[in-house]
Design a protein around this motif. Sequence first.
Motif, PDB file in Angstrom:
ATOM      1  N   LYS A  12       0.831  -1.206   0.000  1.00  0.00           N
ATOM      2  CA  LYS A  12       0.000   0.000   0.000  1.00  0.00           C
ATOM      3  C   LYS A  12       0.868   1.260   0.000  1.00  0.00           C
ATOM      4  O   LYS A  12       0.582   2.227  -0.712  1.00  0.00           O
ATOM      5  CB  LYS A  12      -0.933  -0.013   1.210  1.00  0.00           C
ATOM      6  CG  LYS A  12      -1.977   1.042   1.193  1.00  0.00           C
ATOM      7  CD  LYS A  12      -2.954   0.835   2.325  1.00  0.00           C
ATOM      8  CE  LYS A  12      -4.059   1.878   2.239  1.00  0.00           C
ATOM      9  NZ  LYS A  12      -5.064   1.707   3.264  1.00  0.00           N
ATOM     10  N   GLN A  13       1.927   1.255   0.777  1.00  0.00           N
ATOM     11  CA  GLN A  13       2.825   2.407   0.829  1.00  0.00           C
ATOM     12  C   GLN A  13       3.549   2.597  -0.507  1.00  0.00           C
ATOM     13  O   GLN A  13       3.694   3.716  -0.991  1.00  0.00           O
ATOM     14  CB  GLN A  13       3.836   2.242   1.960  1.00  0.00           C
ATOM     15  CG  GLN A  13       3.214   2.329   3.336  1.00  0.00           C
ATOM     16  CD  GLN A  13       4.187   1.956   4.446  1.00  0.00           C
ATOM     17  OE1 GLN A  13       5.208   1.311   4.212  1.00  0.00           O
ATOM     18  NE2 GLN A  13       3.860   2.361   5.660  1.00  0.00           N
ATOM     19  N   ILE A  14       3.968   1.505  -1.117  1.00  0.00           N
ATOM     20  CA  ILE A  14       4.656   1.590  -2.410  1.00  0.00           C
ATOM     21  C   ILE A  14       3.696   2.103  -3.476  1.00  0.00           C
ATOM     22  O   ILE A  14       4.068   2.925  -4.321  1.00  0.00           O
ATOM     23  CB  ILE A  14       5.278   0.228  -2.796  1.00  0.00           C
ATOM     24  CG1 ILE A  14       6.403  -0.114  -1.818  1.00  0.00           C
ATOM     25  CG2 ILE A  14       5.801   0.257  -4.227  1.00  0.00           C
ATOM     26  CD1 ILE A  14       6.998  -1.496  -1.994  1.00  0.00           C
ATOM     27  N   GLN A  15       2.444   1.668  -3.434  1.00  0.00           N
ATOM     28  CA  GLN A  15       1.454   2.176  -4.382  1.00  0.00           C
ATOM     29  C   GLN A  15       1.238   3.676  -4.188  1.00  0.00           C
ATOM     30  O   GLN A  15       1.079   4.418  -5.159  1.00  0.00           O
ATOM     31  CB  GLN A  15       0.130   1.423  -4.233  1.00  0.00           C
ATOM     32  CG  GLN A  15       0.186   0.028  -4.784  1.00  0.00           C
ATOM     33  CD  GLN A  15      -1.056  -0.784  -4.462  1.00  0.00           C
ATOM     34  OE1 GLN A  15      -1.760  -0.509  -3.500  1.00  0.00           O
ATOM     35  NE2 GLN A  15      -1.315  -1.784  -5.281  1.00  0.00           N
ATOM     36  N   LEU A  16       1.253   4.112  -2.937  1.00  0.00           N
ATOM     37  CA  LEU A  16       1.129   5.536  -2.655  1.00  0.00           C
ATOM     38  C   LEU A  16       2.317   6.295  -3.253  1.00  0.00           C
ATOM     39  O   LEU A  16       2.149   7.353  -3.867  1.00  0.00           O
ATOM     40  CB  LEU A  16       1.054   5.765  -1.150  1.00  0.00           C
ATOM     41  CG  LEU A  16       0.798   7.194  -0.712  1.00  0.00           C
ATOM     42  CD1 LEU A  16      -0.306   7.208   0.335  1.00  0.00           C
ATOM     43  CD2 LEU A  16       2.044   7.827  -0.169  1.00  0.00           C
ATOM     44  N   PHE A  17       3.526   5.754  -3.102  1.00  0.00           N
ATOM     45  CA  PHE A  17       4.713   6.379  -3.689  1.00  0.00           C
ATOM     46  C   PHE A  17       4.565   6.502  -5.204  1.00  0.00           C
ATOM     47  O   PHE A  17       4.865   7.542  -5.788  1.00  0.00           O
ATOM     48  CB  PHE A  17       5.972   5.567  -3.385  1.00  0.00           C
ATOM     49  CG  PHE A  17       6.448   5.612  -1.961  1.00  0.00           C
ATOM     50  CD1 PHE A  17       6.058   6.618  -1.093  1.00  0.00           C
ATOM     51  CD2 PHE A  17       7.311   4.640  -1.491  1.00  0.00           C
ATOM     52  CE1 PHE A  17       6.514   6.663   0.212  1.00  0.00           C
ATOM     53  CE2 PHE A  17       7.773   4.671  -0.182  1.00  0.00           C
ATOM     54  CZ  PHE A  17       7.371   5.676   0.672  1.00  0.00           C
ATOM     55  N   ILE A  18       4.117   5.435  -5.842  1.00  0.00           N
ATOM     56  CA  ILE A  18       3.964   5.429  -7.297  1.00  0.00           C
ATOM     57  C   ILE A  18       2.968   6.499  -7.726  1.00  0.00           C
ATOM     58  O   ILE A  18       3.201   7.241  -8.686  1.00  0.00           O
ATOM     59  CB  ILE A  18       3.551   4.036  -7.813  1.00  0.00           C
ATOM     60  CG1 ILE A  18       4.716   3.053  -7.649  1.00  0.00           C
ATOM     61  CG2 ILE A  18       3.112   4.098  -9.269  1.00  0.00           C
ATOM     62  CD1 ILE A  18       4.359   1.614  -7.950  1.00  0.00           C
ATOM     63  N   GLY A  19       1.860   6.598  -7.007  1.00  0.00           N
ATOM     64  CA  GLY A  19       0.865   7.614  -7.331  1.00  0.00           C
ATOM     65  C   GLY A  19       1.419   9.026  -7.218  1.00  0.00           C
ATOM     66  O   GLY A  19       1.182   9.879  -8.076  1.00  0.00           O
TER      67      GLY A  19
END
Length: 157
Positions: free
Chosen positions: A49-56
């Motif tokens: 979830k945190q990595i997806q937030l970074f990507i966004g």
Amino acid sequence: MGKSKEINEFGEIKSVLAYLEQVKKGIHNKSLSEQIEFKKEIKKRHDKKQIQLFIGRLEDQFEIRKTIGYLITALFAITSLVIGSTINFALNNLEKLGWSFDMAPLAILLLFLTALLGWCLLSNEEFGRLRKISSYKRLLQECLDEMPEKRYFRRRV
């Protein structure tokens, strides 16, 4: 990656790009083995979830930078207009005073070359930023792809 004490915790991150550069700076110019090491470090520190937030957040930065890229061109168009008008005005006034214009083409050429150099430097810097954002985004996406799917099943009793 022994700088873990200097690196911000997830909740303290203000800029995703700055945080990722703290983890490993200039990763877009590093070897594949160093990029793999970077991905391991990211996977160790963050969940999906945190990595997806970074990507966004990186996608947002990339889109904003692409969108405002025209401002560099507009800046130089306005600068050219101002310089051209100023030179025209100055040459007309100097001609009335009886001055010679032997150096006018050289001055115009030097102004043009200065503007061209400035445009090249700004464009190159912006290209480097876009490349950096794109590289970090790609590595984060690879991290997501490599992370196993967690499936939790509840037993019905």
